[in-house]
Design an enzyme around this catalytic site. Sequence first.
Site, short mmCIF file in Angstrom:
data_model
loop_
_atom_site.label_atom_id
_atom_site.label_comp_id
_atom_site.label_asym_id
_atom_site.label_seq_id
_atom_site.Cartn_x
_atom_site.Cartn_y
_atom_site.Cartn_z
N HIS A 68 27.49 15.70 36.86
CA HIS A 68 26.58 16.90 36.45
C HIS A 68 26.34 17.19 38.42
O HIS A 68 26.90 18.01 39.01
CB HIS A 68 25.87 18.31 36.07
CG HIS A 68 26.40 18.37 34.79
ND1 HIS A 68 27.73 18.10 34.31
CD2 HIS A 68 25.83 18.45 32.98
CE1 HIS A 68 27.89 18.70 33.04
NE2 HIS A 68 27.29 18.02 32.10
N ASP A 109 36.24 19.54 35.63
CA ASP A 109 35.79 18.77 34.28
C ASP A 109 35.60 17.85 34.74
O ASP A 109 36.47 16.99 35.77
CB ASP A 109 37.07 19.44 33.39
CG ASP A 109 36.66 18.77 31.43
OD1 ASP A 109 35.48 18.78 31.92
OD2 ASP A 109 37.55 18.52 31.46
N LEU A 126 35.15 33.53 53.43
CA LEU A 126 34.94 33.47 51.87
C LEU A 126 34.54 34.14 50.24
O LEU A 126 33.26 34.26 50.81
CB LEU A 126 35.43 31.80 51.04
CG LEU A 126 36.17 30.97 50.44
CD1 LEU A 126 36.65 31.07 49.99
CD2 LEU A 126 35.43 29.87 49.83
C1 FPP Z 1 32.44 20.09 33.33
O1 FPP Z 1 32.07 18.13 33.23
C2 FPP Z 1 31.49 20.61 33.77
C3 FPP Z 1 30.86 21.21 33.37
C4 FPP Z 1 30.40 21.77 31.64
C5 FPP Z 1 30.11 22.07 34.23
C6 FPP Z 1 29.00 21.74 34.73
C7 FPP Z 1 29.85 21.94 37.08
C8 FPP Z 1 29.28 21.57 37.64
C9 FPP Z 1 27.49 21.04 37.57
C10 FPP Z 1 29.69 21.43 39.07
C11 FPP Z 1 29.44 22.92 39.97
C12 FPP Z 1 28.19 23.53 39.77
C13 FPP Z 1 28.56 24.44 40.61
C14 FPP Z 1 26.84 25.35 40.48
C15 FPP Z 1 29.45 24.57 41.91
P1 FPP Z 1 31.58 18.20 31.25
O2 FPP Z 1 30.68 18.09 31.54
O3 FPP Z 1 32.89 18.58 30.39
O4 FPP Z 1 32.61 16.49 31.69
P2 FPP Z 1 33.17 15.51 30.39
O5 FPP Z 1 34.21 16.64 29.79
O6 FPP Z 1 34.10 14.16 31.31
O7 FPP Z 1 32.36 15.63 29.16
#
Ligand code: FPP
Length: 253
Positions: A41, A24, A135
Amino acid sequence: MSSSQNIYLEKTPNQPKHIGIIMDGNGRWAKLRGKRRIFGHEAGVLKARELVETAVRIELEALTLYAFSSENWSRPKKEISGLMSLFEKTIEKYTSLLIDNNVRFKTAGDPSMLPKILKRKLEQMESITSENTGLKLTLAIAYGGQQDIINGIKCLIDDHENQVIDINTMTVESFEEYLSFKDLPKLDLIIRTSGETRLSNFMLWQSAYSEIHFTETLWPNFEEQEFLEILQSYSQSERRFGNIDEDIELKEA
Ligand code: FPP
């Protein structure tokens, strides 16, 4: 623990077998830099790659990454499509990395709403890596813990009606056969970045006895050193538990 303390990158005796990560803080990380959320992201994907490599090196048995929750479908359409195409590119880009590192890849979640091309690529990645013995990497995508339990109950009722099982003999262990992650070791540790202190529908059934570590660090800033410190603190807390038992035994003697 002091950040200057040197932590060796090796398997430790009390190392958790299965770690789940709620990645997050990508959006806030991007905002702090005056950039669009997708930039965060993208940085998050690079961080996930680093962590998978660390997990391979310390011979972690299973790692589950929460990439997209059932609730994330309510985000703005533009962010969702940006994420879906990022996931697609990520799968394409890192297939050989997973093969070279003997990683077995699986997904958990409801793929029905995912773009067809992404769904196909995820299935291909699962199939190509299915015989790998290192893994066990799971990507929780379009995943929700509550939805997974409901889905399990529906399948269970089907099996009961078809006399495959007798619902009255159901145990915790036999119910787990109806849930995602059934072939993985117990979830020992959950790490959530960005300072939020909730599970947000992540592995609700499996987290019953998990240690949970919350860190203020935003996901794209999460370094290997911090990960290893968390693992060290996990193994020390396991050892302290043993010491307390011994103390109690001594006092009671
Ligand atoms: C949270 O940040 C993350 C997500 C909603 C998911 C996306 C995750 C990734 C792109 C990283 C890894 C991906 C893969 C395929 C391994 P947020 O948008 O909720 O952040 P915020 O809380 O600061 O708004």
